[in-house]
Design a protein around this motif. Sequence first.
Motif, short mmCIF file in Angstrom:
data_model
loop_
_atom_site.label_atom_id
_atom_site.label_comp_id
_atom_site.label_asym_id
_atom_site.label_seq_id
_atom_site.Cartn_x
_atom_site.Cartn_y
_atom_site.Cartn_z
N SER A 1 0.82 -1.20 0.00
CA SER A 1 0.00 0.00 0.00
C SER A 1 0.86 1.26 0.00
CB SER A 1 -0.93 0.00 1.22
OG SER A 1 -0.16 -0.18 2.39
N ARG A 2 2.11 1.14 0.51
CA ARG A 2 2.96 2.33 0.60
C ARG A 2 4.31 2.07 -0.04
NH1 ARG A 2 3.83 3.93 6.54
NH2 ARG A 2 4.21 1.70 6.71
N ASP B 1 1.27 6.58 -0.40
CA ASP B 1 0.39 5.56 -0.96
C ASP B 1 0.90 5.19 -2.35
OD1 ASP B 1 -1.01 5.97 1.31
OD2 ASP B 1 -2.77 6.88 0.35
N THR B 2 0.89 3.90 -2.65
CA THR B 2 1.46 3.41 -3.91
C THR B 2 0.90 4.14 -5.12
OG1 THR B 2 1.64 1.29 -2.80
CG2 THR B 2 2.00 1.29 -5.17
N VAL C 1 -1.54 11.78 1.72
CA VAL C 1 -1.27 10.46 1.12
C VAL C 1 0.09 9.93 1.55
CG1 VAL C 1 -2.80 10.77 -0.87
CG2 VAL C 1 -0.41 11.57 -1.00
N GLY C 2 0.74 10.60 2.50
CA GLY C 2 2.03 10.09 2.92
C GLY C 2 2.68 10.98 3.96
#
Lengths: 124, 362
Positions: B276-277, B326-327, B304-305
Amino acid sequence: MSKVIPGLLYSESHEWVKVDGQVAIIGVSDYAQSELGDITYVDMPQVGEQIEKAQEFGALESVKTAADLYSPVSGSVVATNKLVEDDPSLINADPYTNWIIKIEMSDTQELDSLLNASAYESSL
Amino acid sequence: MYKTTCLHEQHLALGAVMSPFAGFDMPIRYPAGIIAEHKAVREKVGVFDVSHMGEIFVSGKDSEKFVNHIFTNDISALEKGSILYGMMLYPDGGTVDDLLVYRCFEDERYLLVVNAGNIDKDYEWILKNAEGFDVQIDNQSEAWGQLAIQGPDSEKILLEVLGLPQARDLGFYTFCEQDDMIISRTGYTGEDGFEIYAPIEKTINMWNTLIEAGVQPCGLGCRDTLRFEAGLPLYGDELSEEISPVMAGLSMFCKFDKPEFIGKDALMAQKNGAISRKLVGLEVKDRAIPRAGYPVETPDGEQVGVVSTGYHSISLDRSLAFALVDTDYSALGTELQVRIRNKVFPAEVIKKRFYKTNYKKA
């Protein structure tokens, strides 16, 4: 030993104030710059911003850390030092010449709560 | 009470600013300052006290099989005198530590060099997993000092100041043994350099010789700015129990064609898309500095991170960061923003190796 200049007023958070009539010229002490190490960025307020005493008005960033700047007095920002903004290492080189902001004070009585040079020096 | 290295008195005498790191009271910077120390390593040479690092020896009949069991990289083709970088993992793919494995000149013997803050945890992990293997585990961390001599002039310093002519013949990630010392061509700066493991007294003597010869002492402050520019992870920031090597972009140090290693199955699943990350490089287009812990957002303000390490790069004069995002937002060129205090600054996903490294070619 950190240098403390007579004739300036100091805050416990290591800012200095030079009083010029209604205007407070504000910088950081030699102790503050030596604790921080190489300063690489100054986060400045906008000219015209209203600032309360003890309120955060910006930050100094060294390679490793960021240190908030707190205003020793209330008032409105009338100038920021562009030289220091462009070359923050000037603060390391001479913290007492290279001021950061000038504030037009709304209440000069606030100056009474600041430390004089000898009181500041003994607090270090 | 913090532990100290064998060079603690030397650091104090040099006027170092000391601070706790990984349980040790360590020099962060000397009077020259982080920028001057950083530039010394990039342009000439600097010396670091890295005696806090851990040295754990594995020996015995099953040593190769055992190290391959706990280590993500593959040591089966590793020659005597050569070194590999990799990780030890938990079964869920989380990282126990990242480390170097040295294949010693003695048969069936390996040296594992681990992070200072993880020595006790690693030693217990290794012991626990050694059950059923014919190996001896020997934690010699307290008996060894370690100096890192880094920079383009480091070979010259080893030859001329320390009198170690063997240095000339060492390629990157190889080492030699000299009396009771280990000299390896390794480092954590992105420059050519050496790490010398030696008994305490010898370490002190070499340090004093180097300082007297005018070599710049360098603290952990610039160790971090240097490794960051070179795209190298720090355990605790870019690798951890929650951050696997796949998330950190270090799959090249995990050999999925090995029959097995602890954490392999979980890591395979991650490699095949189940993460996911991801760790990315970020450039902030301003002089403001993205620091560890600052939120990373989409241009719409959705978080998002988070930044894991960030600096205004000394060698590149750019505001750069590693961030776990996030990927979906990890592709090169993705436009993001970093929240720095109460302002936001546009940022772009870029490659993590910010600085072009200058390692010794074989």
